[in-house]
Scaffold this motif. Structure first.
Motif, PDB file in Angstrom:
ATOM      1  N   ARG A   5     -46.980  -4.812-125.127  1.00  0.00           N
ATOM      2  CA  ARG A   5     -47.468  -6.008-125.829  1.00  0.00           C
ATOM      3  C   ARG A   5     -48.710  -6.576-125.143  1.00  0.00           C
ATOM      4  O   ARG A   5     -49.661  -6.993-125.816  1.00  0.00           O
ATOM      5  CB  ARG A   5     -46.365  -7.060-125.866  1.00  0.00           C
ATOM      6  CG  ARG A   5     -46.714  -8.316-126.665  1.00  0.00           C
ATOM      7  CD  ARG A   5     -45.600  -9.334-126.567  1.00  0.00           C
ATOM      8  NE  ARG A   5     -44.306  -8.733-126.902  1.00  0.00           N
ATOM      9  CZ  ARG A   5     -43.135  -9.256-126.557  1.00  0.00           C
ATOM     10  NH1 ARG A   5     -43.075 -10.375-125.851  1.00  0.00           N
ATOM     11  NH2 ARG A   5     -42.016  -8.664-126.929  1.00  0.00           N
ATOM     12  N   HIS A   6     -48.700  -6.593-123.812  1.00  0.00           N
ATOM     13  CA  HIS A   6     -49.868  -7.112-123.086  1.00  0.00           C
ATOM     14  C   HIS A   6     -51.099  -6.257-123.366  1.00  0.00           C
ATOM     15  O   HIS A   6     -52.195  -6.787-123.619  1.00  0.00           O
ATOM     16  CB  HIS A   6     -49.574  -7.145-121.586  1.00  0.00           C
ATOM     17  CG  HIS A   6     -50.696  -7.720-120.773  1.00  0.00           C
ATOM     18  ND1 HIS A   6     -51.041  -9.056-120.822  1.00  0.00           N
ATOM     19  CD2 HIS A   6     -51.568  -7.135-119.897  1.00  0.00           C
ATOM     20  CE1 HIS A   6     -52.061  -9.278-120.017  1.00  0.00           C
ATOM     21  NE2 HIS A   6     -52.403  -8.124-119.441  1.00  0.00           N
ATOM     22  N   PHE A   7     -50.939  -4.945-123.331  1.00  0.00           N
ATOM     23  CA  PHE A   7     -52.057  -4.061-123.662  1.00  0.00           C
ATOM     24  C   PHE A   7     -52.527  -4.292-125.099  1.00  0.00           C
ATOM     25  O   PHE A   7     -53.725  -4.272-125.374  1.00  0.00           O
ATOM     26  CB  PHE A   7     -51.629  -2.601-123.478  1.00  0.00           C
ATOM     27  CG  PHE A   7     -51.854  -2.059-122.094  1.00  0.00           C
ATOM     28  CD1 PHE A   7     -51.819  -2.886-120.983  1.00  0.00           C
ATOM     29  CD2 PHE A   7     -52.101  -0.712-121.895  1.00  0.00           C
ATOM     30  CE1 PHE A   7     -52.026  -2.379-119.706  1.00  0.00           C
ATOM     31  CE2 PHE A   7     -52.309  -0.185-120.624  1.00  0.00           C
ATOM     32  CZ  PHE A   7     -52.279  -1.022-119.531  1.00  0.00           C
ATOM     33  N   ALA A   8     -51.586  -4.484-126.010  1.00  0.00           N
ATOM     34  CA  ALA A   8     -51.945  -4.706-127.416  1.00  0.00           C
ATOM     35  C   ALA A   8     -52.817  -5.942-127.569  1.00  0.00           C
ATOM     36  O   ALA A   8     -53.702  -5.989-128.434  1.00  0.00           O
ATOM     37  CB  ALA A   8     -50.688  -4.834-128.266  1.00  0.00           C
ATOM     38  N   GLU A   9     -52.591  -6.945-126.746  1.00  0.00           N
ATOM     39  CA  GLU A   9     -53.375  -8.179-126.819  1.00  0.00           C
ATOM     40  C   GLU A   9     -54.725  -8.032-126.142  1.00  0.00           C
ATOM     41  O   GLU A   9     -55.704  -8.657-126.558  1.00  0.00           O
ATOM     42  CB  GLU A   9     -52.602  -9.325-126.162  1.00  0.00           C
ATOM     43  CG  GLU A   9     -51.344  -9.728-126.923  1.00  0.00           C
ATOM     44  CD  GLU A   9     -50.511 -10.755-126.171  1.00  0.00           C
ATOM     45  OE1 GLU A   9     -50.859 -11.050-124.989  1.00  0.00           O
ATOM     46  OE2 GLU A   9     -49.528 -11.264-126.731  1.00  0.00           O
ATOM     47  N   GLN A  10     -54.809  -7.187-125.104  1.00  0.00           N
ATOM     48  CA  GLN A  10     -55.998  -7.146-124.259  1.00  0.00           C
ATOM     49  C   GLN A  10     -56.975  -6.018-124.584  1.00  0.00           C
ATOM     50  O   GLN A  10     -58.179  -6.173-124.386  1.00  0.00           O
ATOM     51  CB  GLN A  10     -55.565  -7.002-122.789  1.00  0.00           C
ATOM     52  CG  GLN A  10     -54.773  -8.178-122.243  1.00  0.00           C
ATOM     53  CD  GLN A  10     -55.615  -9.421-122.058  1.00  0.00           C
ATOM     54  OE1 GLN A  10     -56.748  -9.346-121.592  1.00  0.00           O
ATOM     55  NE2 GLN A  10     -55.077 -10.571-122.420  1.00  0.00           N
ATOM     56  N   LEU A  11     -56.489  -4.879-125.053  1.00  0.00           N
ATOM     57  CA  LEU A  11     -57.346  -3.703-125.199  1.00  0.00           C
ATOM     58  C   LEU A  11     -58.282  -3.792-126.398  1.00  0.00           C
ATOM     59  O   LEU A  11     -57.839  -4.005-127.527  1.00  0.00           O
ATOM     60  CB  LEU A  11     -56.493  -2.443-125.334  1.00  0.00           C
ATOM     61  CG  LEU A  11     -55.839  -1.893-124.071  1.00  0.00           C
ATOM     62  CD1 LEU A  11     -54.850  -0.786-124.434  1.00  0.00           C
ATOM     63  CD2 LEU A  11     -56.884  -1.379-123.081  1.00  0.00           C
ATOM     64  N   ASN A  12     -59.561  -3.575-126.166  1.00  0.00           N
ATOM     65  CA  ASN A  12     -60.498  -3.470-127.284  1.00  0.00           C
ATOM     66  C   ASN A  12     -60.158  -2.277-128.163  1.00  0.00           C
ATOM     67  O   ASN A  12     -60.378  -2.311-129.383  1.00  0.00           O
ATOM     68  CB  ASN A  12     -61.931  -3.291-126.765  1.00  0.00           C
ATOM     69  CG  ASN A  12     -62.389  -4.424-125.877  1.00  0.00           C
ATOM     70  OD1 ASN A  12     -61.923  -5.551-126.005  1.00  0.00           O
ATOM     71  ND2 ASN A  12     -63.301  -4.124-124.969  1.00  0.00           N
ATOM     72  N   ASP A  13     -59.655  -1.204-127.546  1.00  0.00           N
ATOM     73  CA  ASP A  13     -59.370   0.025-128.284  1.00  0.00           C
ATOM     74  C   ASP A  13     -57.899   0.128-128.695  1.00  0.00           C
ATOM     75  O   ASP A  13     -57.423   1.230-128.981  1.00  0.00           O
ATOM     76  CB  ASP A  13     -59.766   1.251-127.456  1.00  0.00           C
ATOM     77  CG  ASP A  13     -59.005   1.356-126.124  1.00  0.00           C
ATOM     78  OD1 ASP A  13     -57.949   0.714-125.970  1.00  0.00           O
ATOM     79  OD2 ASP A  13     -59.474   2.090-125.235  1.00  0.00           O
ATOM     80  N   PHE A  14     -57.206  -1.011-128.732  1.00  0.00           N
ATOM     81  CA  PHE A  14     -55.768  -0.957-129.034  1.00  0.00           C
ATOM     82  C   PHE A  14     -55.498  -0.176-130.313  1.00  0.00           C
ATOM     83  O   PHE A  14     -56.034  -0.458-131.365  1.00  0.00           O
ATOM     84  CB  PHE A  14     -55.187  -2.362-129.186  1.00  0.00           C
ATOM     85  CG  PHE A  14     -53.803  -2.360-129.789  1.00  0.00           C
ATOM     86  CD1 PHE A  14     -52.743  -1.764-129.113  1.00  0.00           C
ATOM     87  CD2 PHE A  14     -53.566  -2.894-131.047  1.00  0.00           C
ATOM     88  CE1 PHE A  14     -51.476  -1.721-129.666  1.00  0.00           C
ATOM     89  CE2 PHE A  14     -52.305  -2.859-131.610  1.00  0.00           C
ATOM     90  CZ  PHE A  14     -51.246  -2.277-130.924  1.00  0.00           C
TER      91      PHE A  14
END
Length: 470
Positions: free
Chosen positions: A357-366
């Protein structure tokens, strides 16, 4: 020509060339219109009104609109629920069909089914094309006719099936039509603001993708296997955000990679197809372990541990540098994604879904498929995952892949004065050494949040619930 007029619905395919749906529409209609919907079903769920991904999409749309205008067309941009906006626009324009490229995410498939049903009631056809993957659906199956769940046999079957036709360019020539209301509204008109894309060096659009691809293929593509694991050097393509939003064609990348014999990078593109397939065929992976038995693992409830990981203050320099890179730029090197995911799940014992979830919020390339696949790989809960008893040692990983501590010092500047022999584990310095360089562990930089050796034993005990007899 089958239709007089048709509408092409752009989604995660923001380019005007080698575009399957656009090519299909141009081949089957005399005049085509083009649209993009800023879908409020997606936008309203975002945590911030200054989202780099929305900014990237917006800037890419401006470039796409200009390219379409040069051909006599242009983009009709809507802001609202796509399930309502597309049928309404199709009816308004009087088109006989809507063309779009396939999406493999569960919510996107449900959206497309709803749009197709609404269009059908109006007597309008809805056609979808394969575009973001080389193979999908039933194109790559086991000999038993089942979807693969292990990468290597999938890759072998993928390569065996591949022909030049599978990565041939889709021609996008034909007659475009211009609506009275074409053009891209300002970000502020859809409730969003600009971000720091320029500052962090992200160039959106087809031109941004072209610049990165030319730089990579002319200098590093064939050396990717040797360079890819070292975050302090320029070794990877940095194309992930462009692949995510389709400002570059996967077919062009595969064509060139095959011609150059760059097998290691080709494997990365095949992994992308693999994770699309897993998400498409096993949608339970959204929120659940691919392997049902791993759902029984009891994860730690540790909010302070999660916060320390998110903020880059775990006391493990390479983990902290990686998490700070993510916070600063919205991007993280792939080797580091594996390291920090392993650390969260197997050193801190925290549920992989919180990291996902944290990556989903932070990654430009999610990208849901790759993000979910990567997190389940690291947590050993997914298909073809790393065995649960293989646990990354964050210090050893740091010594192997940032040997001189260059990446660490870039993102954890408070450790700049730490000698090379201690940069990977600064708590090993004696008190006098710490005082001599002005870096006191526990004051200027955190002490390790966990002891890796102890955490490893706790992880092995945690995973024993899924241990199978040998």
């Amino acid at each position: 020509m089958n239709h007089e007029k048709a509408l092409v619905w752009f989604r995660r395919d923001l380019r005007d060339h080698d575009h399957a749906a656009l090519s299909a529409a141009l081949s089957n209609a005399r005049h085509i219109y083009c649209t993009f919907v800023f879908d409020t079903d997606i936008l309203d769920a975002l945590p911030s009104r200054r989202d780099r991904r929305v900014h990237f999409i917006h800037a890419s749309l401006i470039e796409l609109d200009a390219a379409l205008r040069s051909r006599g067309g242009g983009l009709i941009v809507r802001h609202g629920r796509a399930v309502e906006e597309i049928p309404a626009l199709a009816a308004q324009l009087g088109v006989a069909a809507v063309f779009a490229n396939c999406d493999y995410e569960p919510e996107a498939k449900a959206r497309d089914a709803a749009v197709a049903a609404s269009l059908r009631q109006q007597g309008i056809a809805f056609h979808t094309s394969k575009d973001q993957a080389i193979f999908d659906g039933d194109e790559v199956l086991t000999q038993a006719g089942k979807p693969f769940s292990v990468f290597t046999p999938y890759k072998n079957a993928w390569l065996k099936r591949l022909t030049p036709a599978d990565h041939a360019e889709w021609r996008c020539t034909g007659q475009y039509a211009a609506s009275e209301k074409i053009g891209v509204p300002a970000l502020e008109h859809i409730g969003f603001g600009t971000t720091d894309l320029d500052t962090i060096g992200v160039r959106p659009g087809m031109s941004g993708a072209r610049a990165l691809w030319d730089d990579f293929r002319n200098g590093r593509l064939t050396r990717y296997g040797a360079l890819r694991d070292f975050p302090a050097i320029k070794g990877v393509s940095y194309l992930s955000v462009h692949l995510r939003f389709g400002t570059v064609s996967i077919r062009e990348l595969v064509r060139t990679t095959l011609a150059e014999g760059a097998d290691t990078w080709l494997n990365e593109l095949i992994w992308r197809d693999f994770y699309f397939m897993i998400l498409d065929r096993f949608p339970h992976v959204v929120g659940q372990a691919f392997k049902p038995e791993y759902g029984a693992i009891r994860w730690k409830e540790w909010p302070t541990g999660l916060s320390a990981w998110q903020e880059g203050r775990t006391g493990y320099p390479l983990v902290d540098a990686a998490m700070r890179q993510l916070k600063h730029s919205g991007w993280m090197h792939n080797r580091l994604r594996m390291i920090v995911a392993s650390f969260l799940t197997k050193d801190l014992g925290i549920d992989w879904r919180l990291g996902e979830r944290h990556f989903a919020e932070q990654l430009n390339d999610f990208d849901l498929s790759a993000n979910n696949g990567g997190w389940q790989w690291a947590a050993s809960t997914g298909c073809d995952a790393q065995p649960y008893f293989r646990i990354f040692n964050p210090v050893t990983q740091s010594e192997n892949f940032d040997p001189e501590g260059k990446f660490i010092r870039r993102y954890v500047p408070e450790l700049a004065a730490v000698p090379d022999k201690f940069i990977h584990a600064p708590w090993r310095m004696g008190r006098l050494e710490q005082e001599a360089i002005g870096v006191i562990i526990g004051r200027d930089y955190p002490a390790p949040i966990v002891d890796h050796a102890q955490a490893r034993e706790e992880t092995l005990a945690r995973y024993v619930i899924v241990k199978k007899p040998i």
